[in-house]
Design an enzyme around this catalytic site. Structure first.
Site, PDB file in Angstrom:
ATOM      1  N   ARG A  53       0.836  -1.205   0.000  1.00  0.00           N
ATOM      2  CA  ARG A  53       0.000   0.000   0.000  1.00  0.00           C
ATOM      3  C   ARG A  53       0.869   1.253   0.000  1.00  0.00           C
ATOM      4  O   ARG A  53       0.929   1.988  -0.966  1.00  0.00           O
ATOM      5  CB  ARG A  53      -0.949  -0.006   1.210  1.00  0.00           C
ATOM      6  CG  ARG A  53      -2.044   1.072   1.148  1.00  0.00           C
ATOM      7  CD  ARG A  53      -1.627   2.429   1.672  1.00  0.00           C
ATOM      8  NE  ARG A  53      -1.145   2.421   3.035  1.00  0.00           N
ATOM      9  CZ  ARG A  53      -0.682   3.489   3.660  1.00  0.00           C
ATOM     10  NH1 ARG A  53      -0.635   4.671   3.039  1.00  0.00           N
ATOM     11  NH2 ARG A  53      -0.231   3.411   4.899  1.00  0.00           N
ATOM     12  N   ASP A  54       1.618   1.482   1.058  1.00  0.00           N
ATOM     13  CA  ASP A  54       2.354   2.730   1.210  1.00  0.00           C
ATOM     14  C   ASP A  54       3.566   2.804   0.293  1.00  0.00           C
ATOM     15  O   ASP A  54       4.012   3.893  -0.071  1.00  0.00           O
ATOM     16  CB  ASP A  54       2.791   2.900   2.668  1.00  0.00           C
ATOM     17  CG  ASP A  54       3.131   4.329   3.017  1.00  0.00           C
ATOM     18  OD1 ASP A  54       2.845   5.225   2.213  1.00  0.00           O
ATOM     19  OD2 ASP A  54       3.701   4.562   4.098  1.00  0.00           O
ATOM     20  N   HIS A  62       4.620   3.781  12.818  1.00  0.00           N
ATOM     21  CA  HIS A  62       4.862   3.850  11.374  1.00  0.00           C
ATOM     22  C   HIS A  62       5.723   5.089  11.150  1.00  0.00           C
ATOM     23  O   HIS A  62       5.224   6.215  11.194  1.00  0.00           O
ATOM     24  CB  HIS A  62       3.525   3.962  10.635  1.00  0.00           C
ATOM     25  CG  HIS A  62       3.656   4.126   9.148  1.00  0.00           C
ATOM     26  ND1 HIS A  62       3.209   3.169   8.270  1.00  0.00           N
ATOM     27  CD2 HIS A  62       4.169   5.123   8.387  1.00  0.00           C
ATOM     28  CE1 HIS A  62       3.440   3.577   7.023  1.00  0.00           C
ATOM     29  NE2 HIS A  62       4.020   4.769   7.078  1.00  0.00           N
ATOM     30  N   HIS A  84       8.501   7.310   8.947  1.00  0.00           N
ATOM     31  CA  HIS A  84       9.158   7.567   7.666  1.00  0.00           C
ATOM     32  C   HIS A  84      10.620   7.947   7.881  1.00  0.00           C
ATOM     33  O   HIS A  84      11.014   8.368   8.968  1.00  0.00           O
ATOM     34  CB  HIS A  84       8.416   8.663   6.913  1.00  0.00           C
ATOM     35  CG  HIS A  84       7.172   8.177   6.230  1.00  0.00           C
ATOM     36  ND1 HIS A  84       6.805   8.566   4.969  1.00  0.00           N
ATOM     37  CD2 HIS A  84       6.210   7.317   6.634  1.00  0.00           C
ATOM     38  CE1 HIS A  84       5.675   7.982   4.616  1.00  0.00           C
ATOM     39  NE2 HIS A  84       5.286   7.213   5.628  1.00  0.00           N
ATOM     40  N   CYS A 118       3.919   9.589   1.433  1.00  0.00           N
ATOM     41  CA  CYS A 118       2.541  10.056   1.275  1.00  0.00           C
ATOM     42  C   CYS A 118       2.430  11.052   0.122  1.00  0.00           C
ATOM     43  O   CYS A 118       3.149  12.060   0.107  1.00  0.00           O
ATOM     44  CB  CYS A 118       2.055  10.709   2.566  1.00  0.00           C
ATOM     45  SG  CYS A 118       0.385  11.381   2.455  1.00  0.00           S
ATOM     46  N   ASN A 140      10.045   5.474   3.311  1.00  0.00           N
ATOM     47  CA  ASN A 140       9.678   4.780   4.538  1.00  0.00           C
ATOM     48  C   ASN A 140      10.899   4.132   5.178  1.00  0.00           C
ATOM     49  O   ASN A 140      11.973   4.060   4.573  1.00  0.00           O
ATOM     50  CB  ASN A 140       8.643   3.699   4.229  1.00  0.00           C
ATOM     51  CG  ASN A 140       7.249   4.251   4.034  1.00  0.00           C
ATOM     52  OD1 ASN A 140       6.641   4.753   4.959  1.00  0.00           O
ATOM     53  ND2 ASN A 140       6.742   4.166   2.808  1.00  0.00           N
TER      54      ASN A 140
END
Length: 296
Positions: free
Chosen positions: A13-14, A204, A206, A237, A246
Site C-alpha cells: 500500500r504505502d 509507522h 518515515h 505520502c 519509509n
C-alpha cells in the site's frame, strides 16, 4: 533479549501508492508471496480508495481476494478512508481495516478531504454498519505536520480519547513526513501507553531525514511491539510535502535480529526481494542493505 517484535509490512500500500506507472496486480501479488516466504505474517495488502485519487490502487479488490486465497490465516488488512472503502474491503474478504485520520486538520483535508468532525462521523458509520470488521485507526501526522508543525502531546492524547470513546483499541502512530526525533518518540509512546493501557499501539515511521531506524527503535524501547515498514524503504505520502521514503523492512529486521529481538523474519530473503523490487519498480528507496554488494 528474546522479546518478540511483530513486523508489519505496508509496502503493497504505502510503497506503491504514489508511483505513477501502474504495477499489475500479479506483480503486486508476487511481492506479497515473497514477503510471506520470508516470514512476514502482517501485511497491509492494499488500500480501498478512489481510483481517481490513487490510480495505483484500482485493483484493490483483486489483490485482496487473491492474497487471501493464496495465504489463508495470515494477518492481511487494508487502509480505508471511508465507509465505501470499508464495505469494499469487507466484500473482498478482509476482516480487518485501518481507517486513517490525521492529527493535523490541514493534512486531513489534503489527504482525505474531510474535517476532523467529518472523519469522526465517517468512522462512526463504519463502526455502526460493519460491526464484524476489526477497525484500527492510523493517526497520520502524529509527530508533526508539514502544514502546521509539531503539536503538544496533550493534543494527541485528546484526539486519541475521542477515538477511544468510540471503541477503538488499536492505533498506529504515524510519522507521516519523518519529522520525529527519538526523544519525542519516547515521550509520546510513553504517554499514550500510560493514558490508554488497554489499547494497542503500532509505530509507522518515515525515513525522510535518515531517522527511521532510530525513531522506530525508540518506539520499541518505549514499549511498542508492532512496527510498520516497507520493503526497500519504498514510498511516501502523496499528499504530504517532503514525505519521501519509509523505513526499510530489511534494514529494520536486520537491526532487530542482530540486537537479539525475535522477529521470525529471514533478512536474506528480504534483501533479495528488495533488490528484485528495486530492479523492476522505479521509486524512492531508503534501504541500505539492498545496495550492498555482498550478502548480509
Amino acid at each position: 533479549m528474546g522479546r518478540k517484535i511483530e513486523i508489519v509490512e505496508v509496502g503493497p500500500r504505502d510503497g506503491f501508492q504514489n508511483l505513477c506507472d501502474y504495477i499489475p496486480a500479479e506483480e503486486k501479488l508476487r511481492f506479497i508471496d515473497g514477503l510471506v516466504d520470508a516470514g512476514v505474517t502482517h501485511i497491509q495488502v492494499t488500500s480501498f480508495v478512489s481510483p481517481k485519487a490513487i490510480p495505483q490502487m484500482k485493483d484493490a479488490a483483486e489483490v485482496a481476494k487473491e492474497a487471501l486465497a493464496r495465504h489463508p490465516g495470515l494477518d492481511f488488512f487494508a487502509l480505508v478512508p471511508n465507509l465505501r472503502g470499508a464495505q469494499a474491503a469487507r466484500d473482498a474478504g478482509l476482516k480487518k481495516v485501518s481507517n486513517v485520520i490525521s492529527l493535523s486538520e490541514s493534512h486531513n483535508k489534503a489527504n482525505i478531504r474531510k474535517t476532523h468532525e467529518e472523519s469522526f462521523a465517517e468512522l462512526d458509520k463504519i463502526l455502526e454498519a460493519l460491526p464484524e470488521l476489526q477497525v484500527s485507526v492510523d493517526v497520520a501526522t502524529a509527530f508533526g505536520c508539514p502544514f502546521e508543525g509539531k503539536f503538544p502531546t496533550e493534543k494527541l492524547l485528546a484526539f486519541l480519547d475521542v477515538l477511544y470513546k468510540k471503541g477503538i483499541r488499536e492505533f498506529t502512530l504515524c510519522d507521516t513526513t519523518g519529522m520525529a526525533n527519538p526523544a519525542q518518540v519516547r515521550e509520546i509512546v510513553t504517554k499514550v501507553r500510560e493514558a490508554f493501557p488497554d489499547a494497542t499501539f503500532e509505530a509507522h515511521i518515515h525515513d525522510t531525514r535518515n531517522m527511521g531506524m532510530v525513531n522506530t527503535l525508540a518506539a520499541i524501547e518505549a514499549g511498542i511491539d508492532k512496527v510498520q515498514s516497507t520493503l526497500g524503504g519504498l514510498g511516501g505520502c502523496p499528499f504530504a510535502p517532503g514525505a519521501s521514503g519509509n523505513t526499510s523492512t530489511e534494514d529494520l529486521v536486520n537491526m532487530l535480529n542482530e540486537m537479539g529481538y525475535e522477529t521470525g523474519v529471514d533478512v536474506e530473503k528480504l534483501v533479495a526481494l528488495a533488490r528484485e523490487e528495486k530492479a523492476k519498480i522505479p521509486g524512492i528507496y531508503s534501504g541500505h542493505l539492498l545496495n550492498m554488494p555482498v550478502s548480509v
